[in-house]
Design an enzyme around this catalytic site. Sequence first.
Site, PDB file in Angstrom:
ATOM      1  CB  CYS A   4       1.756   6.865   0.731  1.00  0.00           C
ATOM      2  SG  CYS A   4       0.735   5.501   1.266  1.00  0.00           S
ATOM      3  CG  HIS A   9      -0.009   1.336  -3.532  1.00  0.00           C
ATOM      4  ND1 HIS A   9      -0.241   1.376  -2.183  1.00  0.00           N
ATOM      5  CD2 HIS A   9      -0.737   0.303  -4.008  1.00  0.00           C
ATOM      6  CE1 HIS A   9      -1.072   0.408  -1.848  1.00  0.00           C
ATOM      7  NE2 HIS A   9      -1.394  -0.261  -2.935  1.00  0.00           N
TER       8      HIS A   9
END
Lengths: 312, 612
Positions: free
Chosen positions: A191, A149
């Site tokens: 991301c 992440h």
Amino acid sequence: MSLTGSTRRFSPLVPQENAGQFFSSGHTNNWAVLVCTSRFWFNYRHVANTLSVYRSVKRLGIPDSHIVLMLADDMACNHRNPKPATVFSHKNMELNVYGDDVEVDYRGYEVTVENFLRVLTGRLPPSTPRSKRLLSDDRSNILIYLTGHGGNGFLKFQDSEEISNVELADAFEQMWQKRRYNELLFIIDTCQGASMYERFYSPNLMALASSQVGEDSLSHQPDLAIGVHLMDRYTFYLLEFLEDIHPSSKANMNDLFKVCPKSQCVSTPGHRTDLFLRDPGSALITDFFGSVRKVEITMETINLTEPIHSFR
Amino acid sequence: MGLLSDPNRRRALISLLTRLNAPICVVCYMAGVAWFMGLAFEPFTLRTYMSENAMGSTMVEERFPAGERALGTGREFSAHKKKAGGMPVDWLVKTMQSRGLEVFTQRFSRRLPFPDEDKERYMVKGTNVYGILRAPRAPRTEALVLSAPCSPGDDNNQAVGVLLGLAQYFRNQVFWAKDIIFLVNEHDLIGMQAWLEGYHHTNTTGMDWSPLQGRGGSIQAALSLELSSDVVTSLDLVLEGLNGQLPNLDLANLFYAFCQKIGVLCTTQGKLQRNDWDSVSGYSHAVQTMMLMVMKQASGRPWGDHGLFLRYHIEAATIKGINSFRQYKTDATTIGRLLEGMYRKLNNLLERLHQSYFFYLMPSLSHFVSIGYYMPAFGLLALILLLRALDLWIQLATPPTFNLNPPPSQMSSPGVLSVLTPLVISHLTGVALYTLPIHFQEIAVEHFPVSETEAVVLTAIAVYTAGLALPHNTHRGLFVPPFNGWKVLKLVAVLYLAVLLGCTALINFSLGFILALTLVPVAAFVTPDVPKALSAFIMVILSPACTLLFSVFLFQELQEMPVSFLDGWMLYLSVISQGILDHALYGSLVYPLVALLVYPCWLLFWNILFWK
């Protein structure tokens, strides 16, 4: 230029020049540092991502002794895994990327920012076993793959700390100054991944990311039997691309940049080549993903006492 | 100069406050009620969504196949229950063991303070049976609970059948990361209380139970199943627990998500949600659903076996199967699949459910109102009390020029005494209301031809009514109070009520709001100068006892089961007895709150009304 085990015509070039082209890529050994930074069962896909790249890299020739595999959590033996000792990358359980002989070097809580940076820069305590070290030299091509992440300018490790893009760029600069790599390919699937390579400033770095700043990288392959998403989109299509690569493949980096266009990935993958001294079209996929032993058959004797000039 | 330190501006502000006090109070009250009613209006609510990342979406494959076999097991259970005349302990132990669970039993007994209509004896004895499905590879640190009550007669046989069927199915799966405890409890809440106390090694209510031989780690979530028919038309989710505590909203979200995935009709408060929120009937439907939840929460009693788990910070809900006259029926296999899906998702939890709201109201299963949205309704009502207090303070601080009072120096000591006396007397009356009904039930039964339950309730009502007659004569006996002494008492009473209602609303918003609705007008407008007979009548109508009476009738209306006056009166008496019993058995706080704090506060205002 050089081929393994195939016959070719007698080259019109002088053997010395041949030998020069023999070293045209500049590297003599390959290393891979594959890191999955997230834990917890619902982050199954990050472990599957890393294991699919591990699988491809092993298949193309890099041995376990040259791979540093860091997995932040154990999905195969997680209590919630309905198929224990497996990690699947395709739904309907087509492909078990955990395989039979996976060797995880840093596992669980050992995957921290500090350990990652120490591996990269080589500043490890003397008691560290060889399998946990990146013993690269100035002729090593290194593949670094990160997944987890992330956000704009950082990557989250283990739900408790972060590594910033500045730290990463500085680590690579340390590696350059200590002559720990010849060329380095950096791939990140998180991301806003493109923010992680914005700050690089050392030469011979090439970077790919799964999404631009402000975009999310999306997951893929929801599997109802296991109950989680099995892969992220970018790495899923990367794996598909790599499955077609064999050790004598001539595919180059430009093909890698085309992996997972926006129509498949929903996010826009990005890449950065301005720090790379060679033309990306001349860099083969196997220069980084495989460990290709180059064999040249020659009938002549080549004098190696004189320096060989490589033709780039 | 600042607004409050400039004497001119301060005087202007003060005069504004005193002149407009009554209109502002009225506006605040109407705004508070309007805000509350507006909460059910769909554009003002939020759609429910899963907040817990670990539970994610409904991405599981439910494969439970054995619904018919589960129903067969339920029929066996029913037969053995009839033969044993209660809980068929041996059969349950044998059946659970044959399914591979670790089975244990717990005996418990409880002496009731008075026998109520369900259990017509003082002593309740029973046995709980529970089986633990150990997680195949996980350490025994966490557990989930699935429970079904063993009810007398023909109720909940299918629930036990589905429970045993699921136990067998779950036993064959390898992906459980938490132990699953399958519990069949006897005597509903009493058995559940015994089990929970035994599990957590606490003894808060003075029950007698045998210690639990087997344990499964800390419980993360629990579901209680009530199913009394082979097929259902809808599943109802019951959330309200002891003292108005609610489980984490994520549990309701999980249930709703699976209902949508599997295609089962799901309701809350027994009412199916409607899509026409902009029509009057749609809006009133949402208001009715919300009002039902408010009333259930305000009663403070647990509305399902799950209600007792909440006190231990275990998120729990009850799922009731309802069989009404609808075309589309859901069979036991589908119910089993829904529960399987929910448990697989709860299995993925890494921490206790905490991401979503703990305080909310639900006008329908897909929409909710969080505490940040509904608290202003109560805040507006509490504001009235504060305005009144400010007004009184100003009046007391600046005595009017035409005053014939004795000089202020003489006011201090009779002032304190004139406040203390009513306070002490009303609280003593409250204590009497709390303790006398249970203690005097034997004497009452000897002298009057009533049962123990009726004796308790009627004693309570008698003490309540006696309190009305008591205070307004005490002053004349002690001393002559000053003219404005009632203002000091009213100031104290208003602030006392504000603090009381504020604290109640924080813990149990519905109770606080309903009490505020009736008590705030009383507090705001009662003075010795208003017409006595009319205000006395209004005060009695707005007193807690009558509020309860009206609530009972309203509750029956909302559930579309209106009752006649006589039935309603009997229901009212049973509600009072149930409240006293809940307090004795499970530690419900509504009865002591009303008897020891709210009723004395109301008596203070009654005292002010009759001040001479």
